[in-house]
Write a protein that holds these residues in place. Structure first.
Motif, PDB file in Angstrom:
ATOM      1  N   PHE A  36       0.533  -0.852  -0.009  1.00  0.00           N
ATOM      2  CA  PHE A  36      -0.172  -0.116  -0.409  1.00  0.00           C
ATOM      3  C   PHE A  36       0.614   1.371   0.274  1.00  0.00           C
ATOM      4  N   GLU A  37       1.398   1.731  -1.297  1.00  0.00           N
ATOM      5  CA  GLU A  37       2.330   2.812  -1.726  1.00  0.00           C
ATOM      6  C   GLU A  37       1.075   4.224  -1.109  1.00  0.00           C
ATOM      7  N   HIS A  38       2.321   5.042  -0.072  1.00  0.00           N
ATOM      8  CA  HIS A  38       1.161   6.080  -0.346  1.00  0.00           C
ATOM      9  C   HIS A  38       2.166   7.415  -0.348  1.00  0.00           C
ATOM     10  N   HIS A  39       1.555   8.878  -0.608  1.00  0.00           N
ATOM     11  CA  HIS A  39       2.125  10.114  -1.162  1.00  0.00           C
ATOM     12  C   HIS A  39       1.311  10.796   0.042  1.00  0.00           C
ATOM     13  N   ASN A  40       2.039  12.184   0.102  1.00  0.00           N
ATOM     14  CA  ASN A  40       1.170  13.306   1.082  1.00  0.00           C
ATOM     15  C   ASN A  40      -0.017  13.449   0.741  1.00  0.00           C
ATOM     16  N   LEU A  41      -1.189  13.957   0.844  1.00  0.00           N
ATOM     17  CA  LEU A  41      -2.769  14.004   0.492  1.00  0.00           C
ATOM     18  C   LEU A  41      -2.840  12.905  -0.514  1.00  0.00           C
ATOM     19  N   CYS A  42      -2.626  11.850  -0.162  1.00  0.00           N
ATOM     20  CA  CYS A  42      -3.102  10.729  -0.765  1.00  0.00           C
ATOM     21  C   CYS A  42      -3.876  10.229  -0.114  1.00  0.00           C
ATOM     22  N   LEU A  43      -4.841   9.212  -0.974  1.00  0.00           N
ATOM     23  CA  LEU A  43      -6.591   9.310  -1.034  1.00  0.00           C
ATOM     24  C   LEU A  43      -6.869   8.085  -1.262  1.00  0.00           C
ATOM     25  N   TYR A  44      -7.488   7.277   0.059  1.00  0.00           N
ATOM     26  CA  TYR A  44      -7.469   5.554  -0.682  1.00  0.00           C
ATOM     27  C   TYR A  44      -9.299   5.620  -0.092  1.00  0.00           C
ATOM     28  N   LEU A  45      -9.946   5.208  -0.828  1.00  0.00           N
ATOM     29  CA  LEU A  45     -12.030   5.430  -0.453  1.00  0.00           C
ATOM     30  C   LEU A  45     -12.282   4.011  -0.875  1.00  0.00           C
ATOM     31  N   LEU A  46     -12.311   3.663   0.701  1.00  0.00           N
ATOM     32  CA  LEU A  46     -13.155   2.780   0.903  1.00  0.00           C
ATOM     33  C   LEU A  46     -14.647   2.047   1.403  1.00  0.00           C
ATOM     34  N   ASP A  47     -15.175   0.823   0.441  1.00  0.00           N
ATOM     35  CA  ASP A  47     -16.874   1.024   0.876  1.00  0.00           C
ATOM     36  C   ASP A  47     -16.991  -0.251   2.417  1.00  0.00           C
ATOM     37  N   TYR A  48     -17.519   0.085   3.076  1.00  0.00           N
ATOM     38  CA  TYR A  48     -18.231  -1.107   3.898  1.00  0.00           C
ATOM     39  C   TYR A  48     -19.517  -1.466   4.010  1.00  0.00           C
ATOM     40  N   THR A  49     -19.698  -2.425   2.999  1.00  0.00           N
ATOM     41  CA  THR A  49     -21.087  -2.898   2.720  1.00  0.00           C
ATOM     42  C   THR A  49     -21.669  -3.804   4.843  1.00  0.00           C
ATOM     43  N   GLY A  50     -20.925  -3.429   5.789  1.00  0.00           N
ATOM     44  CA  GLY A  50     -21.153  -4.468   6.883  1.00  0.00           C
ATOM     45  C   GLY A  50     -20.732  -5.925   7.212  1.00  0.00           C
ATOM     46  N   SER A  51     -20.086  -6.320   6.191  1.00  0.00           N
ATOM     47  CA  SER A  51     -18.974  -7.666   6.356  1.00  0.00           C
ATOM     48  C   SER A  51     -18.063  -7.374   5.499  1.00  0.00           C
ATOM     49  N   MET A  52     -17.857  -6.984   4.599  1.00  0.00           N
ATOM     50  CA  MET A  52     -16.675  -6.454   3.861  1.00  0.00           C
ATOM     51  C   MET A  52     -16.083  -5.443   3.172  1.00  0.00           C
ATOM     52  N   PHE A  53     -14.920  -4.690   3.771  1.00  0.00           N
ATOM     53  CA  PHE A  53     -14.235  -3.385   2.851  1.00  0.00           C
ATOM     54  C   PHE A  53     -13.645  -4.008   1.499  1.00  0.00           C
ATOM     55  N   THR A  54     -14.172  -3.480   0.849  1.00  0.00           N
ATOM     56  CA  THR A  54     -13.952  -3.253  -1.125  1.00  0.00           C
ATOM     57  C   THR A  54     -13.183  -1.518  -1.396  1.00  0.00           C
ATOM     58  N   ALA A  55     -11.626  -1.421  -1.839  1.00  0.00           N
ATOM     59  CA  ALA A  55     -11.123  -0.326  -2.531  1.00  0.00           C
ATOM     60  C   ALA A  55     -11.530   0.339  -3.307  1.00  0.00           C
ATOM     61  N   ARG A  56     -11.642   1.355  -3.126  1.00  0.00           N
ATOM     62  CA  ARG A  56     -12.138   1.729  -4.354  1.00  0.00           C
ATOM     63  C   ARG A  56     -10.979   3.139  -5.910  1.00  0.00           C
ATOM     64  N   ASN A  57     -10.501   3.752  -4.649  1.00  0.00           N
ATOM     65  CA  ASN A  57      -9.711   4.230  -5.023  1.00  0.00           C
ATOM     66  C   ASN A  57      -8.122   3.922  -4.431  1.00  0.00           C
ATOM     67  N   PHE A  58      -6.839   3.769  -4.659  1.00  0.00           N
ATOM     68  CA  PHE A  58      -5.863   3.619  -4.627  1.00  0.00           C
ATOM     69  C   PHE A  58      -4.950   4.848  -4.919  1.00  0.00           C
ATOM     70  N   MET A  59      -4.496   4.932  -3.535  1.00  0.00           N
ATOM     71  CA  MET A  59      -2.814   5.974  -3.791  1.00  0.00           C
ATOM     72  C   MET A  59      -3.408   7.025  -4.619  1.00  0.00           C
ATOM     73  N   ASP A  60      -4.747   7.064  -4.543  1.00  0.00           N
ATOM     74  CA  ASP A  60      -5.472   8.779  -5.378  1.00  0.00           C
ATOM     75  C   ASP A  60      -4.961  10.364  -4.903  1.00  0.00           C
ATOM     76  N   ILE A  61      -3.717  10.454  -5.995  1.00  0.00           N
ATOM     77  CA  ILE A  61      -3.729  12.147  -5.887  1.00  0.00           C
ATOM     78  C   ILE A  61      -3.673  12.859  -7.174  1.00  0.00           C
ATOM     79  N   ALA A  62      -5.012  12.167  -7.797  1.00  0.00           N
ATOM     80  CA  ALA A  62      -5.432  12.909  -9.276  1.00  0.00           C
ATOM     81  C   ALA A  62      -5.813  14.987  -9.129  1.00  0.00           C
ATOM     82  N   HIS A  63      -5.727  14.843  -7.403  1.00  0.00           N
ATOM     83  CA  HIS A  63      -5.916  16.517  -6.810  1.00  0.00           C
ATOM     84  C   HIS A  63      -5.163  16.958  -6.310  1.00  0.00           C
ATOM     85  N   LEU A  64      -4.151  16.178  -6.372  1.00  0.00           N
ATOM     86  CA  LEU A  64      -3.327  16.891  -7.139  1.00  0.00           C
ATOM     87  C   LEU A  64      -1.912  17.365  -7.616  1.00  0.00           C
ATOM     88  N   ALA A  65      -3.090  17.329  -9.244  1.00  0.00           N
ATOM     89  CA  ALA A  65      -2.756  17.415  -9.869  1.00  0.00           C
ATOM     90  C   ALA A  65      -2.662  19.198 -10.368  1.00  0.00           C
TER      91      ALA A  65
END
Length: 204
Positions: free
Chosen positions: A175-204
Motif C-alpha cells: 500500500f503505497e502512499h504519498h502526502n495527501l493521497c486518498l484511499y476510498l473504501l466502501d464497507y457493506t457491513g461485512s467487508m471492505f472494498t477499495a475504490r481508489n488506491f493512492m489517488d493523487i489526481a487532486h494534486l495535479a
C-alpha cells in the motif's frame, strides 16, 4: 444495502518529509507550504462530499490537513490510536541504508512476517494494529455516519489498510502512499472494498 464510505488520507507534506527525517508519533511537526497547498487542493476536490465526521490522529499535521473541513463546522474526533507508528530511537533522525542497518533490518523482518518486532524504544506493526482496532470498531459502530473522512500517517495507514482489507501485516508495503493521497473504501457491513488506491489526481 447501505454502504459506508471511508475517505482515508495521509497528511500533507512537512519539512521533515522533504529532509527524509523520521517523524513517527513522537515528532509533532507542522505542514510546510507545499503541505498546506496539498490540503487546499484536496478540499477543492472533495469539499462538496457530505462527510458526517472527520477523524484524525492527535498530531497537528493531520489536523492541519483537514482544517478547511473543520472550518465548515464538521464534527471532529481525534484518537491516539490513529497516530503514526513510534519509531523509538530513530525519531528525529535521517535514516539511510548506510546510516542505520538496524532500521532496515527491522523493515525486512516485517516483510518476512515478523511483525511483532519493534524498533528500539518504539512500536511493532502488531502494536499499531492493536491500538487501531478500538478506533475501527468505533467508526464501524456508527452506521448513521455514512461518509467519513479519516486523516492519519503513512506507516499507520498501511497497517490500517491491511486490517480493513484482510491482508497480513507483512503485505503492508504494497500500500503505497504519498502526502495527501486518498484511499476510498466502501464497507457493506461485512467487508471492505477499495475504490481508489493512492489517488493523487487532486494534486495535479
Amino acid at each position: 444495502m447501505s454502504v459506508k464510505k471511508i475517505y482515508l488520507i495521509r497528511h500533507g507534506q512537512t519539512d521533515l518529509n522533504v529532509r527524509g527525517i523520521v517523524q513517527g508519533s513522537g515528532v509533532d511537526s507542522s505542514l510546510n507550504e507545499v503541505g498546506r497547498r496539498q490540503a487546499a487542493q484536496f478540499f477543492a476536490a472533495y469539499g462538496h462530499v457530505p462527510f458526517a465526521k472527520v477523524y484524525t490522529s492527535v498530531l497537528q499535521r493531520t489536523h492541519q490537513s483537514v482544517q478547511a473541513f473543520l472550518d465548515l463546522g464538521l464534527p471532529h474526533e481525534q484518537y491516539a490510536g490513529l497516530n503514526e507508528i513510534s519509531w523509538g530511537a530513530r525519531e528525529g533522525t535521517r535514516i539511510t541504508a548506510e546510516e542505520d542497518e538496524e532500521y532496515h533490518h527491522v523493515l525486512q523482518q516485517w516483510r518476512l512476517g515478523n511483525t511483532s518486532i519493534p524498533m528500539i524504544g518504539g512500536e511493532s506493526p502488531d502494536d499499531v494494529a492493536a491500538r487501531q482496532r478500538p478506533v475501527i470498531d468505533l467508526i464501524l459502530s456508527r452506521p448513521e455516519e455514512e461518509t467519513v473522512l479519516v486523516c492519519m500517517h503513512g506507516r499507520a495507514m498501511r497497517v490500517l489498510l491491511c486490517q480493513l482489507l484482510g491482508y497480513p501485516l507483512s503485505c503492508m508495503d504494497a500500500f503505497e502512499h504519498h502526502n495527501l493521497c486518498l484511499y476510498l473504501l466502501d464497507y457493506t457491513g461485512s467487508m471492505f472494498t477499495a475504490r481508489n488506491f493512492m489517488d493523487i489526481a487532486h494534486l495535479a
